[in-house]
Design an enzyme around this catalytic site. Sequence first.
Site, PDB file in Angstrom:
ATOM      1  N   LYS A 161      88.046 -20.526   5.496  1.00  0.00           N
ATOM      2  CA  LYS A 161      86.809 -20.157   5.255  1.00  0.00           C
ATOM      3  C   LYS A 161      86.730 -18.909   4.546  1.00  0.00           C
ATOM      4  CE  LYS A 161      84.781 -18.872   9.548  1.00  0.00           C
ATOM      5  NZ  LYS A 161      84.193 -17.625   9.447  1.00  0.00           N
ATOM      6  N   ARG A 221      84.759 -16.360  -0.540  1.00  0.00           N
ATOM      7  CA  ARG A 221      84.926 -15.546  -1.806  1.00  0.00           C
ATOM      8  C   ARG A 221      84.860 -16.384  -3.083  1.00  0.00           C
ATOM      9  NH1 ARG A 221      86.832 -13.258   2.912  1.00  0.00           N
ATOM     10  NH2 ARG A 221      87.277 -11.155   3.080  1.00  0.00           N
ATOM     11  N   GLY A 232      78.924 -13.643   9.684  1.00  0.00           N
ATOM     12  CA  GLY A 232      79.267 -12.216   9.436  1.00  0.00           C
ATOM     13  C   GLY A 232      79.988 -12.119   8.110  1.00  0.00           C
ATOM     14  N   ARG A 280      75.220  -8.497  15.505  1.00  0.00           N
ATOM     15  CA  ARG A 280      76.312  -7.804  15.181  1.00  0.00           C
ATOM     16  C   ARG A 280      76.223  -6.473  14.666  1.00  0.00           C
ATOM     17  NH1 ARG A 280      80.154 -12.529  13.300  1.00  0.00           N
ATOM     18  NH2 ARG A 280      81.620 -10.972  13.621  1.00  0.00           N
ATOM     19  N   GLN A 329      86.540  -7.327   6.289  1.00  0.00           N
ATOM     20  CA  GLN A 329      85.040  -7.487   5.658  1.00  0.00           C
ATOM     21  C   GLN A 329      84.549  -6.205   5.366  1.00  0.00           C
ATOM     22  OE1 GLN A 329      82.875  -9.424   8.932  1.00  0.00           O
ATOM     23  NE2 GLN A 329      83.890 -11.252   8.515  1.00  0.00           N
ATOM     24  N   ASP A 350      91.191 -13.770  14.827  1.00  0.00           N
ATOM     25  CA  ASP A 350      90.428 -15.029  14.904  1.00  0.00           C
ATOM     26  C   ASP A 350      91.018 -16.014  15.933  1.00  0.00           C
ATOM     27  OD1 ASP A 350      88.345 -13.848  13.414  1.00  0.00           O
ATOM     28  OD2 ASP A 350      88.789 -14.952  11.896  1.00  0.00           O
ATOM     29  N   ARG A 408      84.987 -21.044  17.929  1.00  0.00           N
ATOM     30  CA  ARG A 408      86.360 -20.693  18.322  1.00  0.00           C
ATOM     31  C   ARG A 408      86.610 -20.692  19.901  1.00  0.00           C
ATOM     32  NH1 ARG A 408      88.391 -20.004  13.492  1.00  0.00           N
ATOM     33  NH2 ARG A 408      87.277 -18.559  11.806  1.00  0.00           N
TER      34      ARG A 408
HETATM   35  C1  S3P Z   1      87.171 -12.164   7.642  1.00  0.00           C
HETATM   36  C2  S3P Z   1      87.519 -10.901   8.255  1.00  0.00           C
HETATM   37  C3  S3P Z   1      87.478 -10.964   9.877  1.00  0.00           C
HETATM   38  C4  S3P Z   1      87.568 -12.140  10.288  1.00  0.00           C
HETATM   39  C5  S3P Z   1      86.411 -13.109   9.764  1.00  0.00           C
HETATM   40  C6  S3P Z   1      86.651 -13.248   8.595  1.00  0.00           C
HETATM   41  C7  S3P Z   1      87.081 -12.224   6.287  1.00  0.00           C
HETATM   42  O1  S3P Z   1      86.556 -10.112  10.267  1.00  0.00           O
HETATM   43  O2  S3P Z   1      87.307 -11.962  11.754  1.00  0.00           O
HETATM   44  O3  S3P Z   1      86.183 -14.205  10.559  1.00  0.00           O
HETATM   45  O4  S3P Z   1      86.614 -13.355   5.706  1.00  0.00           O
HETATM   46  O5  S3P Z   1      87.011 -10.997   5.444  1.00  0.00           O
HETATM   47  P1  S3P Z   1      86.436  -8.543  10.371  1.00  0.00           P
HETATM   48  O6  S3P Z   1      87.093  -8.067   9.044  1.00  0.00           O
HETATM   49  O7  S3P Z   1      85.370  -7.943  10.874  1.00  0.00           O
HETATM   50  O8  S3P Z   1      87.678  -8.330  11.232  1.00  0.00           O
END
Ligand code: S3P
Length: 438
Positions: free
Chosen positions: A24, A29, A98, A126, A173, A319, A391
Amino acid sequence: MSQLDFVVDAGGVLQGAFRVPGDKSISHRSIMFGSLANGVTHVSGFLQGEDSLNTLRAFRAMGVDIDGPTEDGRLTIQGVGLKGLKQPSGPLDLGNSGTSMRLMAGLLSGQAFDLELSGDQSLSKRPMKRVTDPLAQMNARVDTAEGGRPPLKIHGGQPLKAINYEMPVASAQVKSCLLLAGIYAEGTTCVTEPAPTRDHTERMLEAFGYSLKKDGATVCLQGGGELTACDIDVPADISSAAFFIVGASIAKGSDITLQHVGINPTRTGIIDIMRLMGANIELLNETMVGGEPVADIRIRSAELQGVAIPEALVPLAIDEFPVIFVAAACASGETRVTGAKELRVKESDRIQVMADGLQALGVDAVPTDDGMIIQGGSINGGKVHSRDDHRIAMAFTMAGLRASAPIHIEDCENVNTSFPDFVGLAQKAGIKINAEVN
Ligand code: S3P
């Protein structure tokens, strides 16, 4: 209103060799970088889940010509260059994702136009201040709703300036959001993380020819560069593989091989944690594809023991905790998870929701502020609620392999965000699962 539930009959053995859907994080990206690059990017193995499809739709709405995905996950992206996006005709709805919202907040802060990013009920709760605060320091103008929640209103045409930012939370993120904004900023943007987090953004920037400087926990890039199109082979998602890694470990007599899984060391906490618990996991055919390591993963069932999970492994398996809690419920002795407060602000409050569900199945699971304490033992049948979190639904599906009676999991529609045809693959592997519309 009707809802999709899973009913999982007790028991089962996992067998066979199969490939879970594409990663994912890398799929999101690939759309973002391919769209902003000069030239044509070809993607294979793209995750056709709702989250990454929402990113794809958003870039189409900003004028990017994207062909696909074909059935086998091929895409062709006609890159428009860093300044080629067009103002969409309305707000961009990012659904449950997110990752889309936080990464796009960064790269869209540097555009010439205004726009709005919105999401579903879960995403709308969130926290976004973790990105909007440092973006404001870069001179971006992003308005949030009350309490720093979505929707985000981004005001374009702001000249961004580079910052040096020490992240208060370990979040890929946030790091990615600031690096993407940094491409549009004047000067050198540096981000320092309190613990290692997934580095797909850094690897993909380099694959697209953008140079980075890494020094320990700090990564820096200079604004004003360019991205050059390249081809991306998206490996299978280790976060989706995780359900089957735990499933095969806890279901006696199991032996499965998961093919072509991404084993980036910033994502393999699940393997380390399961091995600490005594799991039998082998990595085969290790290779590199497009700057990302991949392997086939063979898992045979094993007797698991409870452990105190080292906090350094938490961001590397962030995750995977819903299903790690299920593994703990099947292990002998106590498992302690600490330093995992971030789980409370994922698609659901994963500490509370997992504790509620495990308790409903008769497991001694005590939620704490930043983790959980679980005494391994037996798992009863019963009814649990996924709280609309993919999940959670998939984690409780695996619990069925060791339960004494069927488990009914409510509200599982959201599994489509990250794992299309989870039910079909789980059935093929040996899980007695049925989807029901109630
Ligand atoms: C992700 C970063 C993680 C992860 C999310 C995907 C990403 O989140 O939980 O499912 O693709 O950068 P956080 O950066 O908030 O920990």
